[in-house]
Design an enzyme around this catalytic site. Structure first.
Site, PDB file in Angstrom:
ATOM      1  N   SER A 163      -2.327  70.749  11.048  1.00  0.00           N
ATOM      2  CA  SER A 163      -3.461  69.876  11.347  1.00  0.00           C
ATOM      3  C   SER A 163      -4.358  70.519  12.383  1.00  0.00           C
ATOM      4  O   SER A 163      -3.937  71.426  13.122  1.00  0.00           O
ATOM      5  CB  SER A 163      -2.939  68.532  11.874  1.00  0.00           C
ATOM      6  N   TYR A 176       1.588  62.927  17.649  1.00  0.00           N
ATOM      7  CA  TYR A 176       1.198  63.561  16.387  1.00  0.00           C
ATOM      8  C   TYR A 176       0.664  64.967  16.642  1.00  0.00           C
ATOM      9  O   TYR A 176       0.991  65.909  15.907  1.00  0.00           O
ATOM     10  CB  TYR A 176       0.150  62.703  15.687  1.00  0.00           C
TER      11      TYR A 176
END
Length: 280
Positions: A163, A176
């Site tokens: 990501s 995250y």
């Protein structure tokens, strides 16, 4: 689906975790359309069952399996079924992952916190642990199970999903961001560890896509963009969100043994220039 370019994965067995979601569902469908035999795994069996039916209607091979990427015994049972149904795994897409509200703050900055908001000090240990386990262990465990096939054949490809958060952490989502940084690091570790076995290990780092998981962060109930959307787009030179279909070219390239035969340990941004932009 309009594939990004013509590539033939005929005869390849492709295992996709998280295939019940939008991004990895598109990847599974694309591999099936490119001739692969696809095993679509997800804890939400109904979602991958619908995907398999769609693929069958198009004349492509895709089988649905219920699997929990945090349960190695569950994965091993599915592995045995995939071996019997399709054969040994050639390509593993580790797509399962996600965030959890219990690991997300309400405010971007502590000094702006208002009474009643969930701040850094209110993050739940259980929520943080879940996010780390889902993203990191949810990548490690399927690799332990399915990469055995590749090690025995001395050929194969593992593709992880990292990501933008792995490059620079985003506000509100510390767990995250940290978990995806671990996925990028683990991708490089795997590439070195498996270098002598013929297994290539890479990752993609998608830019900002609109999904069910982040829609409430990006758009108000009336459909107008949130302030957070404005910041994202201001930091994206192309000035727009990435579409899930735009990931497929990078995915196909990295998984193609002919095109990417010497590429391993790479994390490829597909982000509209976000990771390259300093803000000025």
């Amino acid at each position: 689906m309009k594939l990004p370019y013509n590539v033939d994965f005929t005869g390849k067995v492709v295992v996709v975790t998280g295939a019940g979601g939008v991004l990895c569902g598109d990847m599974a469908r694309a591999f099936a359309e490119a001739g692969a035999k696809v095993a679509a795994l997800d804890i939400n069996f109904e979602a991958v069952e619908r995907l398999a039916l769609e693929c069958h209607a198009g004349g492509w091979e895709c089988l649905a399996y219920k699997a929990d990427v945090l349960d190695k015994e569950s994965l091993e049972r599915v592995h045995e079924r995939v071996l019997g149904d399709l054969g040994p795994c050639d390509i593993l897409i580790n797509g399962a992952g996600g965030n959890n509200p219990r690991a997300t703050t309400d405010n971007e900055y502590q000094h702006e916190a208002k009474e009643g908001q969930k701040t850094f000090f209110d993050l739940e240990a259980g929520g943080v642990d879940l996010v780390f386990r889902l993203n990191f262990q949810g990548t490690l465990l399927p690799t332990q199970v399915f990469a055995r096939d590749m090690a025995e054949k001395r050929a194969g490809c593992v593709l992880n999903i990292s990501s933008m958060n792995a490059y620079t952490p985003l506000t509100k989502i510390p767990a995250y961001s940290g978990a995806k940084a671990a996925v990028s690091n683990f991708t490089q570790w795997l590439a070195v560890h498996f270098a002598g076995t013929g297994i290539r290990c890479n990752a993609i780092a998608p830019g900002f896509l609109v999904s069910d998981q982040n829609r409430a962060l990006l758009f108000n109930p009336d459909g107008t963009p949130t302030a957070r959307s404005g910041k994202i787009l201001a930091g994206t030179p192309m000035g727009r969100f990435v579409d899930s279909s735009e990931l497929l070219g990078g995915v196909f390239f990295l998984c193609d043994d002919r095109a990417a035969s010497a590429i391993t340990g790479v994390v490829l941004p597909i982000d509209g220039g976000f990771s390259a932009y300093s803000g000025v």
